[in-house]
Design an enzyme around this catalytic site. Structure first.
Site, PDB file in Angstrom:
ATOM      1  N   CYS A   1     -36.101  33.150 -25.703  1.00  0.00           N
ATOM      2  CA  CYS A   1     -36.100  32.438 -24.427  1.00  0.00           C
ATOM      3  C   CYS A   1     -36.842  33.244 -23.353  1.00  0.00           C
ATOM      4  O   CYS A   1     -38.041  33.409 -23.424  1.00  0.00           O
ATOM      5  CB  CYS A   1     -34.662  32.108 -24.027  1.00  0.00           C
ATOM      6  N   HIS A   2     -36.141  33.790 -22.364  1.00  0.00           N
ATOM      7  CA  HIS A   2     -36.743  34.627 -21.333  1.00  0.00           C
ATOM      8  C   HIS A   2     -36.748  36.109 -21.737  1.00  0.00           C
ATOM      9  O   HIS A   2     -37.250  36.944 -20.992  1.00  0.00           O
ATOM     10  CB  HIS A   2     -36.001  34.465 -19.995  1.00  0.00           C
TER      11      HIS A   2
END
Length: 192
Positions: free
Chosen positions: A102-103
């Site tokens: 994800c991030h």
């Protein structure tokens, strides 16, 4: 049994921590929750709470077999800590698996290790990775050498499987290197 580091700060994506954490433990490995401080209660974006077991300043990458970086806003907080960034960079230098979802790949950018690698991430940080000279692709999981990346919670099964595979079998071949290109002439790269 391997010792696997999970680096976490507030606002982590709950499932991106809990699913790989449980899969690592189910496989018989030790999962260690690491934060900027030890003994700090952290809250996930969806309300789950975890407590850091160790402070990054007291650890070395050589103490672990692999590193997992859950997403959410946690990596944005973590990349502000120079010791945490150095910890991530040390895993890369030691050629140990680094798994970011994800991030999480924000930490790869901050540690200056995304350069020249094929990665994926949550789409909103695609430009950050491209600006760090990474090749961004939209895939469930990408294994490029010791970097394992995935996009979102839907990818957690493939992400967790890649982490466990690299811990057990060693790191994946590099994507796009002359050696990898020669050995994989008739095969697709190790992306799922």
């Amino acid at each position: 049994m391997a010792r696997i580091a999970f680096i976490v700060a507030n606002d982590f994506e709950d499932s991106e921590f809990s699913v790989p954490f449980e899969k690592v433990k189910q496989a018989g490995h030790e999962a260690v929750i690491i934060g900027v401080e030890a003994g700090k209660v952290l809250k996930g974006k969806k309300g789950s709470e975890i407590t850091t077991e160790k402070a990054v300043k007291d650890l070395k990458a050589t103490d672990f077999a692999a590193l997992v970086i859950p997403g959410g806003y946690s990596p944005d907080h973590l990349r502000m800590d120079i010791k945490m960034v150095g910890f991530v960079r040390d895993f890369f230098k030691a050629d140990k698996p680094i798994a970011a979802i994800c991030h999480g790949p924000w930490m790869l950018v901050e540690a200056d290790i995304a350069d020249g690698h094929t990665v994926t991430s949550f789409p909103s940080i695609k430009t950050d990775l491209i600006n760090a000279n990474a090749r961004w692709v939209d895939r469930e999981v990408v294994e490029d050498g010791n970097l394992i990346t995935s996009r979102k919670p839907d990818d957690l099964e493939a992400f967790s499987a890649a982490v466990l595979r690299q811990v057990q079998n060693g790191i994946a071949p590099r994507i796009g290197t002359p050696q990898a290109a020669e050995s994989n002439v008739d095969r697709a790269p190790p992306m799922h």
